[in-house]
Design a protein around this motif. Structure first.
Motif, PDB file in Angstrom:
ATOM      1  N   ILE A 511       0.832  -1.211   0.000  1.00 31.08           N
ATOM      2  CA  ILE A 511       0.000   0.000   0.000  1.00 31.08           C
ATOM      3  C   ILE A 511       0.865   1.260   0.000  1.00 31.08           C
ATOM      4  CG2 ILE A 511      -0.217   0.064   2.522  1.00 31.08           C
ATOM      5  CD1 ILE A 511      -2.965   0.974  -0.030  1.00 31.08           C
ATOM      6  N   VAL A 512       2.053   1.181   0.628  1.00 27.79           N
ATOM      7  CA  VAL A 512       2.966   2.330   0.636  1.00 27.79           C
ATOM      8  C   VAL A 512       3.460   2.623  -0.783  1.00 27.79           C
ATOM      9  CG1 VAL A 512       5.127   3.242   1.579  1.00 27.79           C
ATOM     10  CG2 VAL A 512       3.654   1.830   3.012  1.00 27.79           C
ATOM     11  N   SER A 513       3.727   1.560  -1.547  1.00 28.38           N
ATOM     12  CA  SER A 513       4.178   1.728  -2.937  1.00 28.38           C
ATOM     13  C   SER A 513       3.124   2.462  -3.758  1.00 28.38           C
ATOM     14  CB  SER A 513       4.454   0.366  -3.573  1.00 28.38           C
ATOM     15  OG  SER A 513       5.156  -0.498  -2.730  1.00 28.38           O
ATOM     16  N   TRP A 514       1.872   1.992  -3.652  1.00 24.64           N
ATOM     17  CA  TRP A 514       0.777   2.623  -4.399  1.00 24.64           C
ATOM     18  C   TRP A 514       0.573   4.076  -3.962  1.00 24.64           C
ATOM     19  CZ3 TRP A 514      -1.433   0.733  -8.658  1.00 24.64           C
ATOM     20  CH2 TRP A 514      -1.363  -0.640  -8.908  1.00 24.64           C
ATOM     21  N   ASN A 515       0.605   4.312  -2.658  1.00 25.02           N
ATOM     22  CA  ASN A 515       0.427   5.683  -2.159  1.00 25.02           C
ATOM     23  C   ASN A 515       1.528   6.608  -2.671  1.00 25.02           C
ATOM     24  OD1 ASN A 515      -1.864   4.987  -0.765  1.00 25.02           O
ATOM     25  ND2 ASN A 515      -0.878   4.866   1.229  1.00 25.02           N
ATOM     26  N   GLY A 516       2.772   6.098  -2.714  1.00 30.10           N
ATOM     27  CA  GLY A 516       3.885   6.907  -3.205  1.00 30.10           C
ATOM     28  C   GLY A 516       3.695   7.313  -4.658  1.00 30.10           C
ATOM     29  N   LEU A 517       3.205   6.367  -5.468  1.00 31.62           N
ATOM     30  CA  LEU A 517       2.986   6.670  -6.883  1.00 31.62           C
ATOM     31  C   LEU A 517       1.844   7.678  -7.060  1.00 31.62           C
ATOM     32  CD1 LEU A 517       3.787   6.071  -9.795  1.00 31.62           C
ATOM     33  CD2 LEU A 517       2.141   4.173  -9.787  1.00 31.62           C
ATOM     34  N   ILE A 518       0.756   7.471  -6.321  1.00 32.22           N
ATOM     35  CA  ILE A 518      -0.389   8.396  -6.401  1.00 32.22           C
ATOM     36  C   ILE A 518       0.039   9.797  -5.964  1.00 32.22           C
ATOM     37  CG2 ILE A 518      -2.682   8.927  -5.465  1.00 32.22           C
ATOM     38  CD1 ILE A 518      -3.083   5.868  -5.181  1.00 32.22           C
ATOM     39  N   SER A 519       0.816   9.856  -4.882  1.00 31.27           N
ATOM     40  CA  SER A 519       1.285  11.152  -4.373  1.00 31.27           C
ATOM     41  C   SER A 519       2.133  11.888  -5.397  1.00 31.27           C
ATOM     42  CB  SER A 519       2.094  10.931  -3.089  1.00 31.27           C
ATOM     43  OG  SER A 519       2.655  12.132  -2.633  1.00 31.27           O
ATOM     44  N   GLY A 520       3.069  11.160  -6.030  1.00 38.00           N
ATOM     45  CA  GLY A 520       3.931  11.794  -7.022  1.00 38.00           C
ATOM     46  C   GLY A 520       3.149  12.332  -8.200  1.00 38.00           C
ATOM     47  N   LEU A 521       2.162  11.568  -8.659  1.00 34.93           N
ATOM     48  CA  LEU A 521       1.348  12.012  -9.800  1.00 34.93           C
ATOM     49  C   LEU A 521       0.471  13.205  -9.423  1.00 34.93           C
ATOM     50  CD1 LEU A 521       0.326   8.476 -11.113  1.00 34.93           C
ATOM     51  CD2 LEU A 521       1.803  10.107 -12.299  1.00 34.93           C
TER      52      LEU A 521
END
Length: 820
Positions: A511-521
């Protein structure tokens, strides 16, 4: 006895030793010496054994002198006993010298020296001595292999398999002791099929072997198999002991199964073991980890007759992990009051409680105790003390502890770097890398993730890429913590393609991986991609957490997607069973405020289940400023100032609201009140990294060594804008804002095709935002500015934030979403 000879004296002395009365044995030997009776090798062996078990090295060296004086130094039996004494007292090298000087070394003496080296954790030396033993033609026994198999826990599975093959080749009889050692070895490496195969080779079983099998299953989290083995053990007529039940309870703690723990608890009561230290300690640990009620663990603790330091530590650590730090401190005091001395794990647990509550007094007291008891020699304690001081912001004290530690490891430096990141002291965190290198300490996955986070915090792309390269070379890049940190780094530096590549390289994203990608976008203005990634995450079977929804609401807010944002907010509780927190309500207020629905935003604040904080009022006040709603803005400002009268943002925002609404007198009086109260607007700062050096710029700053050249560049850019017919108004008070200084320096000092990357401590002002957009119309460069809230990617006269007017609201919305 009228006549006592050496045999009678030795017989009596041996009886004391067999009954564990070692102090009395030494006193009895003193009486024998006074009587004039000369000891023989058997007498001296009993005395040396007493010294070894008491750890009385001084007395032992006196007996060693006796041995030499009486000419027994080559005696095999006495030699083995002296080896054991020196090894147990921490003098392994001396033990090896005694062994080398022995004549006709037999199986016992070889096994003793091997055991001593294993005990001293010199596993390679122990294995080398075994090779020498075989070469010398001395046949090992089952105890030799038991000790060597214990060494294979650290040497690796292949060594254990080689030893197993060797004992088969030598025709060793697989008795219970040897079979249990082999089962333990295979269980350690979670090779339970091999462990079971070994245990089934002979029909002999006892409670130790069954417990080893059960423990192996619990270490592999094969709880069902562990329970089945327990049933089979009971059916065979062997009664489980305290260690058996402790192993099952450990499994309950690992899988957080309170129900299983309670079932084992009932069996422990039935077996009358609830007062046992080992079983009771495992019960305390299980209830602390599995139950929401600390009283369950406390009740189990009170049943224990004489709690050991391990049991006390379980209680103290459990209180700390459950957020009952005061109870943790009280339990620690009670433990010391009853005479139980803390060990390294106790001290590290209570220091973690100090870190959580940031208690200066408790930390200093514990530091004094650690110095007094010389516990600081333990690396675990030293690391916990470093973390406690760093959590308090006492960086110098933390460094002092680091330099005073005998041994430092990756955890030592990771603690420092992590705390520096939490304080936003990213440059200091990156300096830790140099100290690690000088200390010859290699980075692990956790330290690498911390340093990547520091690079992300500074938007230090060059440093981040170097760390990325090193992580690949060191084999750390595949670790989930490092991979997630890379996604975060590239996202915060505006490199969305690199962030996506780092994400795709994760074999099993969490979930941290997905959150990091969403945050960057989301932070770079790729709103549609961010929301699409959110949908992909759910399709992949991941359940969003509270951070995910903060990011989604942030994306909806900055994308002007009001209805979609409201829909997602409603779904948190209804579909995903996530209770919105204050940060989520702040996002909701920002969403409605940007859309001009100020009354709806105010209603959210009035009806939410939390007491409003200063941030949420600043968010709404910013929206009032954007939409020039003076009446509501004045009310919101009053509420915010009551909550935090020392925050200058309320005065600045209110003054700007008056000014933009055509009431300059009110704006002037508001700023006067602010000055009278001794408040100042936080100065704007920008920084950028060039060739691994961070350059800092302040508004109106003239301290930079190249400041004249930078000013000339700013002026030439403004002149070029005017020559091109741009309607650019040059405000005298903003000509030297930190953004402009950084842009000018970046254009001067970076390669022509390279992006200019700038970080800012607060929102970029609208005038500087407009300036950079216009500059990129004729300067063919990408300029990336990460301000206090989001990333602005300027290119060809456009910005990734799309709507320049949204900057007015971005000034306020500066919460946890920005740093997620």
């Amino acid at each position: 006895m009228p006549d006592r000879d050496v045999v009678s004296w030795t017989g009596m002395l041996s009886a004391y030793v067999r009954n564990g009365r070692y102090d009395e044995a030494l006193e009895f030997f003193d009486s024998m010496s006074i009587s004039g009776q000369c000891p023989n090798e058997f007498t001296l062996s009993s005395v040396l054994r007493s010294c070894s078990l008491l750890g009385d090295f001084d007395y032992g060296t006196r007996i060693h002198a006796y041995v030499i004086k009486l000419g027994f130094e080559s005696n095999q039996y006495l030699g083995s006993t002296m080896i054991d004494l020196y090894a147990k007292c921490g003098f392994t090298d001396e033990a090896c010298k005694i062994f080398k000087n022995m004549d006709n070394r037999d199986t016992i003496s070889w096994t003793t020296i091997i055991s001593s080296l294993v005990q001293a954790e010199k596993f390679s030396q122990a294995l080398a001595h075994y090779m020498d033993m075989i070469c010398a033609g001395v046949h090992p026994n089952e105890f030799t292999f038991v000790k060597l198999l214990a060494a294979s826990y650290s040497l690796g599975l292949n060594y254990g398999k080689l030893l197993h093959a060797h004992l088969i080749r030598l025709g060793m009889r697989l008795n219970l002791v040897l079979k249990t050692a082999l089962v333990n070895m295979y269980s350690k490496y979670q090779k339970m099929e091999d462990a079971i195969k070994v245990s089934n080779q002979t029909p002999d079983y006892d409670v130790l072997l069954w417990t080893s099998v059960i423990s192996g299953f619990t270490q592999s989290l094969r709880v069902t198999d562990a329970i089945a083995a327990l049933h089979e053990m009971e059916l065979s007529g062997i009664v489980p002991n305290n260690f058996t039940y402790s192993s099952i309870l450990k499994a309950s703690s690992e899988i957080l199964s309170l129900e299983l723990g309670k079932q084992i608890h009932s069996r422990i009561i039935k077996a009358g073991l609830e007062y046992d230290t080992c079983a009771g300690g495992a019960l305390v640990d299980m209830y602390m980890k599995c139950s929401d009620l600390a009283e369950d663990a406390l009740e189990a603790f009170r049943d224990i007759t004489s709690p050991s330091v391990i049991t006390w530590t379980s209680l103290i650590a459990g209180f700390s992990e459950h957020g009952f730090e005061k109870d943790s401190f009280q339990s620690f005091a009670e433990m010391r009051a009853v005479g139980v001395q803390p060990n390294s794990f106790t001290l590290s647990s209570i220091l973690r409680a100090c870190s959580t509550v940031k208690s200066h007094s408790q930390t200093v007291k514990l530091h004094g105790l650690i110095v007094k008891t010389k516990a600081g020699c333990d690396t675990v304690v030293g690391n916990a003390l470093v973390d406690a001081y760093a959590a308090l912001g006492m960086v110098d004290d933390a460094w002092h502890v680091v330099t005073s530690m005998i041994h430092r490891d990756a955890i030592t430096y990771t603690c420092l770097a992590t705390r520096m990141n939490q304080m936003c002291r990213y440059e200091v965190a990156l300096d830790v890398i140099v100290r690690m290198y000088m200390d010859d300490v290699e980075m692990d996955g956790f330290s690498m993730a911390s340093f990547l986070s520091s690079s992300a915090g500074l938007a230090a792309m060059e440093t981040g890429r170097q760390l990325h390269c090193y992580s690949i070379k060191a084999g750390l890049a595949s670790g989930i913590s490092v991979s997630n940190a890379l996604v975060d780094l590239y996202g915060k530096c505006g490199c969305t393609d690199d962030a996506y590549r780092a994400f795709k390289g994760i074999s099993e994203p969490d979930i941290v991986s997905w959150n990091g990608l969403i945050s960057g976008l989301a932070s770079t203005g790729h709103i549609s991609s961010a929301l699409s990634t959110f949908d992909d995450m759910r399709l992949a079977g991941f359940k969003p957490d509270s951070i995910t929804f903060l990011l989604v609401l942030f994306a909806c807010s900055h994308g002007g997607l009001v209805e979609l944002g409201l829909e997602h907010f409603q779904s948190m509780r209804e579909k995903h069973e996530i209770a919105p927190q204050l940060d989520h309500y702040a996002c909701l207020v920002d969403l409605l405020g940007r859309a001009g629905r100020l009354e709806d935003a105010m209603e959210v604040i009035m009806t939410m289940p939390f007491k409003p904080d200063a941030l949420i009022y600043k968010t709404l006040l910013g929206a009032c400023k954007s939409h020039r709603n003076i009446a509501l803005g004045e009310y919101v400002a009053r509420q915010g100032i009551e909550l935090d009268p020392s925050d200058p943002a309320f005065y600045v925002l209110l003054a700007n609201l008056y000014e933009e609404s055509g009431q300059p007198d009110l704006a002037k009086s508001t700023r006067r009140v602010m000055r009278e109260r001794g408040l100042k607007k936080n100065p704007g700062q920008c920084w950028m990294e060039i060739r691994n050096k961070v350059h800092l710029f302040n508004a109106g700053d003239r301290s930079h060594p190249q400041i004249n050249e930078i000013h000339e560049k700013v002026e030439s850019l403004i002149t070029e804008l005017k020559n091109r017919g741009n309607l650019y108004q040059d405000y005298e008070d903003s000509s030297y804002h930190s953004e402009k200084l950084a842009v000018a320096f970046g254009l001067l000092r970076t390669p022509r095709n390279a992006s200019v990357r700038i970080s800012k401590n607060m929102r970029i002002c609208s005038e500087c935002h407009n300036f950079i957009m216009l500059v990129t119309q004729f300067v063919d460069r990408e300029i990336i500015v990460r301000d206090g809230n989001r990333l602005h990617v300027f290119k060809k006269g456009e910005c990734s934030c799309m709507v320049a007017a949204s900057l007015q609201q971005d000034e306020i919305f500066h919460n946890s979403v920005c740093h997620s």
